[in-house]
Structure formats: structure tokens, C-alpha cells
Scaffold this motif. Structure first.
Motif, mmCIF file in Angstrom:
data_model
loop_
_atom_site.group_PDB
_atom_site.id
_atom_site.type_symbol
_atom_site.label_atom_id
_atom_site.label_comp_id
_atom_site.label_asym_id
_atom_site.label_seq_id
_atom_site.Cartn_x
_atom_site.Cartn_y
_atom_site.Cartn_z
ATOM 1 N N ARG A 196 12.517 7.397 16.428
ATOM 2 C CA ARG A 196 13.637 8.087 15.777
ATOM 3 C C ARG A 196 14.244 9.129 16.707
ATOM 4 O O ARG A 196 15.446 9.408 16.629
ATOM 5 C CB ARG A 196 13.169 8.717 14.463
ATOM 6 C CG ARG A 196 12.786 7.695 13.405
ATOM 7 C CD ARG A 196 12.468 8.327 12.064
ATOM 8 N NE ARG A 196 13.685 8.723 11.377
ATOM 9 C CZ ARG A 196 14.410 7.932 10.583
ATOM 10 N NH1 ARG A 196 14.045 6.670 10.380
ATOM 11 N NH2 ARG A 196 15.490 8.379 9.978
ATOM 12 N N GLY A 197 13.411 9.691 17.594
ATOM 13 C CA GLY A 197 13.940 10.613 18.596
ATOM 14 C C GLY A 197 14.882 9.925 19.559
ATOM 15 O O GLY A 197 15.718 10.586 20.197
ATOM 16 N N LYS A 198 14.768 8.600 19.668
ATOM 17 C CA LYS A 198 15.663 7.809 20.512
ATOM 18 C C LYS A 198 16.779 7.155 19.687
ATOM 19 O O LYS A 198 17.416 6.195 20.134
ATOM 20 C CB LYS A 198 14.866 6.745 21.269
ATOM 21 C CG LYS A 198 13.922 7.339 22.313
ATOM 22 C CD LYS A 198 13.241 6.257 23.111
ATOM 23 C CE LYS A 198 12.475 6.841 24.270
ATOM 24 N NZ LYS A 198 13.344 7.465 25.292
ATOM 25 N N LYS A 199 16.983 7.681 18.482
ATOM 26 C CA LYS A 199 18.055 7.230 17.580
ATOM 27 C C LYS A 199 17.860 5.789 17.113
ATOM 28 O O LYS A 199 18.831 5.071 16.822
ATOM 29 C CB LYS A 199 19.433 7.375 18.252
ATOM 30 C CG LYS A 199 19.709 8.753 18.832
ATOM 31 C CD LYS A 199 19.616 9.843 17.781
ATOM 32 C CE LYS A 199 19.885 11.224 18.367
ATOM 33 N NZ LYS A 199 19.706 12.312 17.364
ATOM 34 N N ILE A 200 16.604 5.361 17.019
ATOM 35 C CA ILE A 200 16.290 4.030 16.511
ATOM 36 C C ILE A 200 15.869 4.162 15.047
ATOM 37 O O ILE A 200 15.051 5.021 14.702
ATOM 38 C CB ILE A 200 15.160 3.382 17.333
ATOM 39 C CG1 ILE A 200 15.621 3.163 18.781
ATOM 40 C CG2 ILE A 200 14.715 2.060 16.715
ATOM 41 C CD1 ILE A 200 14.507 2.717 19.725
ATOM 42 N N GLU A 201 16.418 3.338 14.184
ATOM 43 C CA GLU A 201 16.091 3.389 12.766
ATOM 44 C C GLU A 201 14.660 2.865 12.564
ATOM 45 O O GLU A 201 14.422 1.655 12.564
ATOM 46 C CB GLU A 201 17.072 2.540 11.959
ATOM 47 C CG GLU A 201 16.852 2.632 10.449
ATOM 48 C CD GLU A 201 17.736 1.680 9.663
ATOM 49 O OE1 GLU A 201 17.644 1.695 8.411
ATOM 50 O OE2 GLU A 201 18.508 0.914 10.284
ATOM 51 N N ALA A 202 13.721 3.787 12.422
ATOM 52 C CA ALA A 202 12.314 3.422 12.343
ATOM 53 C C ALA A 202 11.672 4.047 11.106
ATOM 54 O O ALA A 202 12.020 5.159 10.699
ATOM 55 C CB ALA A 202 11.574 3.864 13.605
ATOM 56 N N TYR A 203 10.725 3.326 10.545
ATOM 57 C CA TYR A 203 10.019 3.765 9.343
ATOM 58 C C TYR A 203 8.523 3.558 9.546
ATOM 59 O O TYR A 203 8.106 2.706 10.334
ATOM 60 C CB TYR A 203 10.486 2.969 8.123
ATOM 61 C CG TYR A 203 11.969 3.086 7.864
ATOM 62 C CD1 TYR A 203 12.467 4.036 6.981
ATOM 63 C CD2 TYR A 203 12.874 2.246 8.526
ATOM 64 C CE1 TYR A 203 13.832 4.148 6.751
ATOM 65 C CE2 TYR A 203 14.246 2.353 8.300
ATOM 66 C CZ TYR A 203 14.715 3.307 7.415
ATOM 67 O OH TYR A 203 16.069 3.431 7.199
ATOM 68 N N GLY A 204 7.741 4.335 8.825
ATOM 69 C CA GLY A 204 6.294 4.218 8.933
ATOM 70 C C GLY A 204 5.637 4.059 7.579
ATOM 71 O O GLY A 204 6.093 4.629 6.588
ATOM 72 N N MET A 205 4.556 3.289 7.535
ATOM 73 C CA MET A 205 3.774 3.120 6.317
ATOM 74 C C MET A 205 2.298 3.279 6.669
ATOM 75 O O MET A 205 1.806 2.666 7.619
ATOM 76 C CB MET A 205 4.010 1.744 5.707
ATOM 77 C CG MET A 205 3.165 1.467 4.463
ATOM 78 S SD MET A 205 3.386 -0.217 3.835
ATOM 79 C CE MET A 205 5.095 -0.150 3.293
#
Length: 316
Positions: A196-205
Motif C-alpha cells: 500500500r505504501g507503493k500505491k498498490i491496492e492490497a488487503y490482508g486477512m
């Protein structure tokens, strides 16, 4: 709140007293039991403890308190051995067990004739019930090693830096198809925050990650309870998480390999066309099947002398 703090402090020191002791040791007298301080509170301050418990009952705080206690218990079990799995139903069952124990200890305290021996018997039965709960939820084989030593055998879940995970899985960060799901992201969600720091839409579970209002991209849930919709993710990543547990259940005589195989296929179908599932370690016992399906391409890469990572791409 003062009543809860008092009970909480008694429980906390009791947990510390039995920390690192095995519930399953069966080759001698178990070291598990009430601490000297717990005995002091229950026997010498009996009247005060009765009042504290009755206030908690009257204020309707028992369910809230036992639910919190169950969450802490589940967290401790998982910290001891990462391969323990618990559902939401299991957590409610454990909370119910704790609720019954509070009612029993209250009844015990009201009996003026109940001395130290009765209290010891109460704790002995309580730990028997915890053993039964763990066997019912996770099977017997997982705990065989815990019968041999009075001290715990730890199998903790480690947390890894984002850079190590990227290198291990050979991720081309700049070209990951979004959205990205890190399955088993760990309590700190290091890789998710990095992406997300690289502006990538990322999610965690992860069952241990903290859900906060300002972090809606993190979800506290185990993968076996989660549902993954078709065509949902551009990239799924799982470093030493899902496939590690899948292999564990594949090798475990009383494991649930069929349930993991179904969830594995669900994850593959959750990929968008062109998307990839990156994970380590490899699971060749099911990858050989997937490799025969025309809609998937399987690529394995050796990472160490004994370990491989896998990338499965959905072609259409």
C-alpha cells in the motif's frame, strides 16, 4: 469496572503461574493447578470474591468478560502452536465453558466447608475440560508430543519482513495485478503495508491481525471461515501460511485435507483471469492435479535446497 479489574488480575497471575506447562502431560503428576495467590484469594478472601462475582452477575458483565477470556485463550493456544485452528463456534463454546466455571467457583465459595482440596479438584476438572475442548476442535494427533513433557512444545507463527517475503516468492511488485490479498498476513501485516505504501491496492486477512476503523483493508478472520468470490482477486499471496497448514492437514492422520483442498480450489477460482496465486511452500500433492486443468498454469521455483514456491496463474 473495579470488579472486572480484580477478577482480571487474579486470572492473569493464575495464567502466568501455569505458563509453559503442558495440559496433556501424562507421564507423571501434572504441574497445572491453582497458584498460591489464587488459593489465598479464594480461601482467605472468600467473602470478598463472592461479592465481586455477584456484582459481575448482577451487572450483566459475565458474557462480555467470558467472551474476552475466550479470545485471549484462543490467542494463547495459537501462539503455542500455529497449527491449532478454531472457528467462531469454537470460540463461543470456550466462552460457555468459562461461564460455567465462574458459576461453579461462585457456588464452591458459598460452601463454607469447601477447603483447599475442593479448590484443587475444581482446577483439575477445569483443565480436563480444556483438554477435551482442544481434542474436539483439533484432534488427538496434534497433542501427542505434549503428553511426553511437562513443559510446552512451542510451534509459533513467525512474522517476516516485507522484503524477505517479496524475495522468497519472487514477486515483481510493480506488476502485481490488483487487488492483492495477503492470506495469513500476520498481526502486523508487513507485506500489505509495504504494498500500500507503493500505491498498490492490497488487503490482508489473518486471525490475529487487528481491525481498526482507519485500516479497513485488514480483516481479522481465519481463511477456513472466509468466503472467496469468483473473479475477486488479481493476486493472492500466502507466505508460509495457507499451504503450510494444508500440508500439515495432508500429513496428519486426523486432519482435514479435504476441507483444505476445497478451500484451495475456491482460492484459485477467486482469481481474475490472468491473476496469480503465489505461495510457499509448494503443495505438489494437489498441484499435479491442478496442472492438468487447462485454465491454470503451474510454475514451481526452488527457493532453498529443500523448499519450493509456487505460482499458479489462471489463464481464463
Amino acid at each position: 469496572m473495579l470488579n472486572l479489574k480484580l477478577i482480571g488480575s487474579v486470572l492473569e497471575q493464575q495464567i502466568r503461574f501455569n505458563d509453559n506447562k503442558s495440559l496433556f502431560y501424562d507421564r507423571g503428576k501434572s504441574a497445572l493447578g491453582p497458584s498460591p495467590r489464587t488459593l489465598c484469594w479464594l480461601l482467605e478472601y472468600r467473602a470478598r470474591m463472592i461479592k465481586v462475582l455477584e456484582r459481575i452477575f448482577a451487572d450483566g458483565l459475565l458474557n462480555h468478560f467470558t467472551n474476552k477470556l475466550a479470545e485471549q485463550g484462543i490467542r494463547h493456544f495459537i501462539q503455542v502452536n500455529q497449527f491449532m485452528q478454531f472457528t467462531s463456534k469454537d470460540k463461543l463454546e470456550l466462552a460457555g465453558l468459562y461461564k460455567d466455571q465462574f458459576m461453579r467457583i461462585w457456588s464452591l465459595l458459598k460452601n463454607e466447608g469447601a477447603g483447599e482440596e475442593v479448590v484443587q479438584q475444581f482446577f483439575h476438572k477445569h483443565y480436563q475440560q480444556l483438554r477435551t475442548f482442544l481434542i474436539q476442535t483439533n484432534g488427538e494427533e496434534l497433542f501427542k508430543k505434549y503428553t511426553m513433557d511437562p513443559h510446552l512444545f512451542w510451534v509459533p507463527c513467525e512474522q517476516y519482513s516485507a522484503n524477505l517475503q517479496v524475495a522468497w516468492l519472487g514477486l515483481d511488485v510493480e506488476h502485481l495485478d490488483p487487488p492483492v490479498l495477503d492470506l495469513g498476513c500476520g498481526p502486523k501485516a508487513n507485506l500489505v503495508r509495504f504494498l500500500r505504501g507503493k500505491k498498490i491496492e492490497a488487503y490482508g486477512m489473518d486471525r490475529e491481525v487487528e481491525e481498526l476503523e482507519n485500516q479497513p483493508f485488514l480483516r481479522r478472520m481465519g481463511w477456513m471461515e472466509a468466503s472467496f468470490e469468483k473473479d475477486q482477486w488479481g493476486t493472492i499471496i500466502s507466505h508460509l501460511a495457507f499451504s503450510n497448514h494444508f500440508t500439515h492437514h495432508h500429513l496428519k492422520s486426523d486432519g482435514e485435507p479435504e476441507a483444505y483442498a476445497q478451500k484451495y480450489m475456491e482460492l484459485l477460482m477467486a482469481l481474475k483471469p490472468g491473476g496469480s496465486f503465489f505461495y510457499a511452500p509448494s503443495v505438489p500433492f494437489i498441484e499435479s492435479f491442478v496442472d492438468q486443468l487447462p485454465q491454470y498454469f503451474v510454475r514451481r521455483t526452488r527457493v532453498t535446497g529443500t523448499q519450493q514456491m509456487t505460482q499458479i496463474t489462471r489463464l481464463y
